[in-house]
Structures are given as structure tokens and as C-alpha cells.
Design an enzyme around this catalytic site. Structure first.
Site, PDB file in Angstrom:
ATOM      1  N   GLU A 164       0.779  -1.243   0.000  1.00 54.18           N
ATOM      2  CA  GLU A 164       0.000   0.000   0.000  1.00 54.18           C
ATOM      3  C   GLU A 164       0.811   1.294   0.000  1.00 54.18           C
ATOM      4  O   GLU A 164       0.654   2.124   0.908  1.00 54.18           O
ATOM      5  CB  GLU A 164      -0.936   0.043   1.215  1.00 54.18           C
ATOM      6  CG  GLU A 164      -1.996  -1.022   1.226  1.00 54.18           C
ATOM      7  CD  GLU A 164      -3.060  -0.782   2.301  1.00 54.18           C
ATOM      8  OE1 GLU A 164      -2.917   0.156   3.116  1.00 54.18           O
ATOM      9  OE2 GLU A 164      -4.051  -1.522   2.323  1.00 54.18           O
ATOM     10  N   GLU A 345      -5.374  -8.701   1.836  1.00 59.38           N
ATOM     11  CA  GLU A 345      -6.006  -8.248   3.086  1.00 59.38           C
ATOM     12  C   GLU A 345      -7.497  -8.046   2.874  1.00 59.38           C
ATOM     13  O   GLU A 345      -7.916  -7.469   1.859  1.00 59.38           O
ATOM     14  CB  GLU A 345      -5.431  -6.903   3.572  1.00 59.38           C
ATOM     15  CG  GLU A 345      -4.047  -6.979   4.145  1.00 59.38           C
ATOM     16  CD  GLU A 345      -3.524  -5.613   4.615  1.00 59.38           C
ATOM     17  OE1 GLU A 345      -4.343  -4.741   5.009  1.00 59.38           O
ATOM     18  OE2 GLU A 345      -2.303  -5.419   4.575  1.00 59.38           O
TER      19      GLU A 345
HETATM   20  C1  FCB Z   1      -4.088  -1.746   5.800  1.00 62.37           C
HETATM   21  C2  FCB Z   1      -2.654  -2.027   6.193  1.00 62.37           C
HETATM   22  C3  FCB Z   1      -2.511  -3.013   7.322  1.00 62.37           C
HETATM   23  C4  FCB Z   1      -3.572  -2.807   8.380  1.00 62.37           C
HETATM   24  C5  FCB Z   1      -4.936  -2.747   7.760  1.00 62.37           C
HETATM   25  C6  FCB Z   1      -6.052  -2.602   8.750  1.00 62.37           C
HETATM   26  O1  FCB Z   1      -4.160  -0.511   5.200  1.00 62.37           O
HETATM   27  O2  FCB Z   1      -1.956  -2.529   5.100  1.00 62.37           O
HETATM   28  O3  FCB Z   1      -1.222  -2.917   7.829  1.00 62.37           O
HETATM   29  O4  FCB Z   1      -3.294  -1.691   9.123  1.00 62.37           O
HETATM   30  O5  FCB Z   1      -4.997  -1.690   6.839  1.00 62.37           O
END
Ligand code: FCB
Length: 439
Positions: A164, A345
């Protein structure tokens, strides 16, 4: 599952700074996040990640959690400051050993490691020299990646260059919420540009070294939708989508920076050298997708004194939406594909989550969120999107950056004072799902 992959990767995800603690163990030196989190006023309630989940000392126990869940994949990140405490030069074998043992422990249990090379943290020494604003960072980062390929590449088959950059660097240079804490959008776009070139150089290093396995980048891929049908709000959503998605995804896929947004940015756009776009567009094996929510935005008020994209739109509502997850995956596949994806994620944030009197944690809303998002994932695969894996954020509650310990995302509840991990209902749900193979 109709994945073309022989083995769909079902995992959980974490990041080094958020779970490890042990900031000075075994030769590790200070990182940008160590410095930032110790700066008064930066983290909610003044918390630090000095201990957090103490995973550095409890990784063995944490492997058992994964075994209990029945996952066959684990995404984690490597702390640059453990491996190369000064950012470059001599490798700190003790720091590297930690990851070697962890990886061996995973492989012994049939769990595939997905390794993130940079998840927001790097040695403070590099930050002091300008961090991602300094073009030298590109070469340091590629060298660091090369060390990991060389030392861990016999066991790791899935590499994620950066996590990210569209959050960490916008927040670090534009919003001030991450290190180094600047609030200057001109710097933010320059830092993002250098990080993208760094990503491309790491991919090239990987190919030059003829490493086996796959390499990709993980991007925050939220959906951005207009709050109303008005032309103003539609324009706001278009700009938000450009800022947060297309500005980085287009160059990564060989399209260069999108003209519409470059025009909007004007003099905030980064300096780009000849050849940079080719490096950025070095072909990858998968795109890592982090998805949480559908963001509804309305037109913002542009303030000339704080020029920047942020005033172009205002987020008025954040919606949990599996439909937006599905639409987003299809859109990515259509615009940049067909190509391969790993959802690196996905998860639900809760504030003030606690253990009940009887010591349990019934997070039925998280179960609903995960069930409906896994269903959307399966719909995306059924519609022809080539998705090879899905990782829930997160294995356990951890240090949520500037929000400190006020936000919990874990399948396991972390009781910080005792360091006990307690399986929430969502952990039981994931375990059952993985056992039965259906929702
Ligand atoms: C994302 C991040 C991760 C975590 C989640 C909730 O943006 O990559 O590290 O903080 O959010």
C-alpha cells in the site's frame, strides 16, 4: 473453488511492526515507525509498538494458532531494520535468523509463506537521509530485496514488494499520519513515484537473479463511489478513484500516470526521469489486493492554501460492501487484465472490542462480514477472475498504526496485559469453513 491454481491459498495476514515488538533485539536498530510512534501526539493514547503482540518471542505459539485455524498460507512482512539495521551494508544474521526460523516453522506445517518486503517500516537512518523522497532509497530498497531473495529465496515462492504505497506514503507525506509526518502533497507524489520505481527495480532484481516463484505488489483497492447522483459528487468520486487507485495502478500496468489526474494535480505532479515508467511497469506475476470498504464521497471544498487532492472530495460514509468488493475485482481484471490476483487483506475493524465475562469474544458481525466477502470472492472467481489466494487481516489484534490499540481486526483477541490470544467467533468460523470447504 474454480481457481486455476493447484492449491488456493487461504491465509491470514500481519505486518512486522504491528505484531513483533522487540525494537532493539539482536542487533535491530531504530526504524522510522519506532521514531514516529515515540513522538508525542502521533499515536492515539500515546501507545507504542514496543511490545504489541510480542510476536518476536511468541512466534512459536502464533504458528500454533495458524495450525489450529487450518490455513495453508500466512502473509507477513520482514522488518528491514532487523536484516540491515543501517539500511544498507552488513547483513545482521541474527535478524535474518528470526525470519528463517519462522519460515521453516511455516513450511513444516504445510503453510505457504507470503513475504512482504516493505510494509511501511524502514531504518530510521534511511528516513533521516530523506526516506522515499531521496532517489537513493530506490537502490537501497532494491539491494535489501536482493538480500532477501538470496537468503530466503530457496524457501519463499511468493514475494510482495511493497504494501500500500497509496496509503503509507500519502499518509506519511500528505496527511502526516505516518512517518515522516509531513503534510505536503507535492512531497507525497514524489515519494510515491520513487517507491514505484523501487518496486520495479526489485522486480527486475528478482528476474535477473532468476528466482523461482512469483512477485507482485499489494495496493489498497477500496471502491470510491459518489454519495449522490449529482455531477459534483460524481466528479469527486472520479478524482478520489484516481488519487487512491488509478494514479498508481495505471503506471504499474504500463499506462503511465493518468492524464486526467495529472492535469488536476498541476505542479503537484512528481518529477519523472526518462525510463522510470518502464521500470515501474516491469511485469509482475500477481496483483495483491487489499480491500476493506466502499467509500462514499461528496465534493469537497478546494482550499488553495493547502493545495492537494484531499480537498477535492470528502468521505461522508464508509460502507461494508461485498458487492463493491466483487465489482472492484472485476473492474481490476477488466482494466488491467486478464491477470492474476491475490487478495492480501480483507477484514473488519472494531473499536472497543472486549472479552465477555466468560472470557469469550462473539464477533458475529465480523463473521457476517467475512462470510459475505468470501462469497463475493467466490463469485469473482466463478465469473472468470483468476484469484489465487485470500488472506484475512488479521491473525490477531495488533498495533493499528496511528490508531494504536484502539482498533481490533483479529481473528484472535490479543489480551495485551497477559499476551493471551483468544479465538473469537470469527476464528471458529474460518476454521470450520476451511475444514468443510464451503460457506
Ligand atoms: C491496511 C494495512 C494493514 C492494516 C490494515 C487494517 O491498510 O496494510 O497494515 O493496518 O490496513
Amino acid at each position: 473453488m474454480q481457481s486455476k491454481s493447484p492449491r488456493f491459498l487461504w491465509g491470514t495476514a500481519t505486518a512486522a511492526f504491528q505484531i513483533e515488538g522487540a525494537p532493539a533485539a539482536d542487533g535491530k536498530r531504530e526504524s522510522n515507525w519506532d521514531r514516529f510512534s515515540h513522538t508525542p501526539g502521533k499515536i492515539t493514547d500515546g501507545h507504542t509498538a514496543d511490545v504489541t503482540c510480542d510476536h518476536y518471542h511468541r512466534w512459536h505459539e502464533d504458528l500454533k494458532l495458524m495450525e489450529w485455524l487450518g490455513v495453508n498460507a500466512y502473509r507477513f512482512s520482514i522488518c528491514w531494520s532487523r536484516v540491515l539495521p543501517r539500511g544498507k551494508g552488513r547483513v545482521n544474521q541474527a535478524g535474518l535468523d528470526f525470519y528463517q526460523h519462522l519460515i521453516d516453522g511455516l513450511l513444516d506445517r504445510g503453510i505457504t509463506p507470503l513475504v512482504t518486503i516493505w510494509h511501511g517500516d524502514h531504518p530510521q537512518e534511511l528516513e533521516s537521509a530523506g526516506g522515499w523522497l531521496n532517489r537513493d532509497m530506490i537502490a537501497h530498497y532494491a539491494d535489501y530485496a536482493g538480500v532477501l531473495f538470496e537468503r530466503l529465496g530457496d524457501r519463499v515462492r511468493h514475494w510482495i514488494t511493497l504494501n500500500e504505497p497509496n496509503c503509507f506514503l500519502y499518509q506519511g507525506y500528505g496527511d502526516g499520519l505516518c512517518p515522516p509526518g509531513h503534510t505536503d502533497w507535492k512531497l507525497a507524489y514524489q515519494a510515491v513515484h520513487h517507491a514505484l520505481v523501487g518496486h520495479g527495480e526489485a522486480v527486475r532484481r528478482f528476474r535477473d537473479m532468476r528466482m523461482p516463484g512469483d512477485i507482485g505488489i499489494t495496493m489498497s483497492c477500496m471502491q470510491w463511489s459518489p454519495a449522490t447522483d449529482s455531477a459534483k459528487d460524481q466528479r469527486a468520486a472520479e478524482l478520489a478513484d484516481h488519487q487512491n487507485n488509478l494514479w498508481l495502478l495505471d503506471p504499474l500496468h504500463g499506462r503511465g500516470y493518468p492524464e486526467l489526474y495529472r492535469t488536476f494535480l498541476g505542479e503537484l505532479a512528481p518529477a519523472v526521469r526518462d525510463g522510470d515508467q518502464d521500470v515501474i511497469a516491469s511485469p509482475t506475476d500477481f496483483l495483491g489486493v487489499n480491500y476493506y470498504q466502499n467509500m462514499h464521497v461528496a465534493a469537497g471544498t478546494l482550499q488553495p492554501d493547502r493545495a492537494g487532492p484531499i480537498q477535492a472530495y470528502t468521505t461522508v460514509h464508509k460502507e461494508n460492501s461485498p458487492a463493491a468488493f466483487l465489482a472492484g475485482l472485476k473492474r481490476l481484471n477488466q482494466r488491467y487484465g486478464p491477470r492474476t490476483f491475490i487478495v492480501t487483506e480483507n477484514g473488519l475493524y472494531k473499536k472497543d472490542e472486549t472479552l465477555a465475562e466468560d472470557g469469550t469474544c462473539d464477533d458475529h458481525d465480523r463473521v457476517d462480514y467475512l462470510r459475505t466477502h468470501v462469497a463475493a470472492l467466490q463469485d469473482a472467481i466463478a465469473s472468470g477472475v483468476d484469484i489465487r489466494g485470500y488472506c484475512i487481516w488479521s491473525l490477531m489484534d495488533n498495533f493499528e498504526w496511528s490508531a494504536g490499540f484502539t482498533a481490533r481486526y483479529g481473528l484472535f483477541f490479543t489480551d495485551y496485559p497477559t499476551q493471551k490470544r483468544v479465538a473469537k467467533s470469527s476464528a471458529r468460523w474460518y476454521r470450520d469453513f476451511l475444514k468443510e470447504g464451503r460457506l
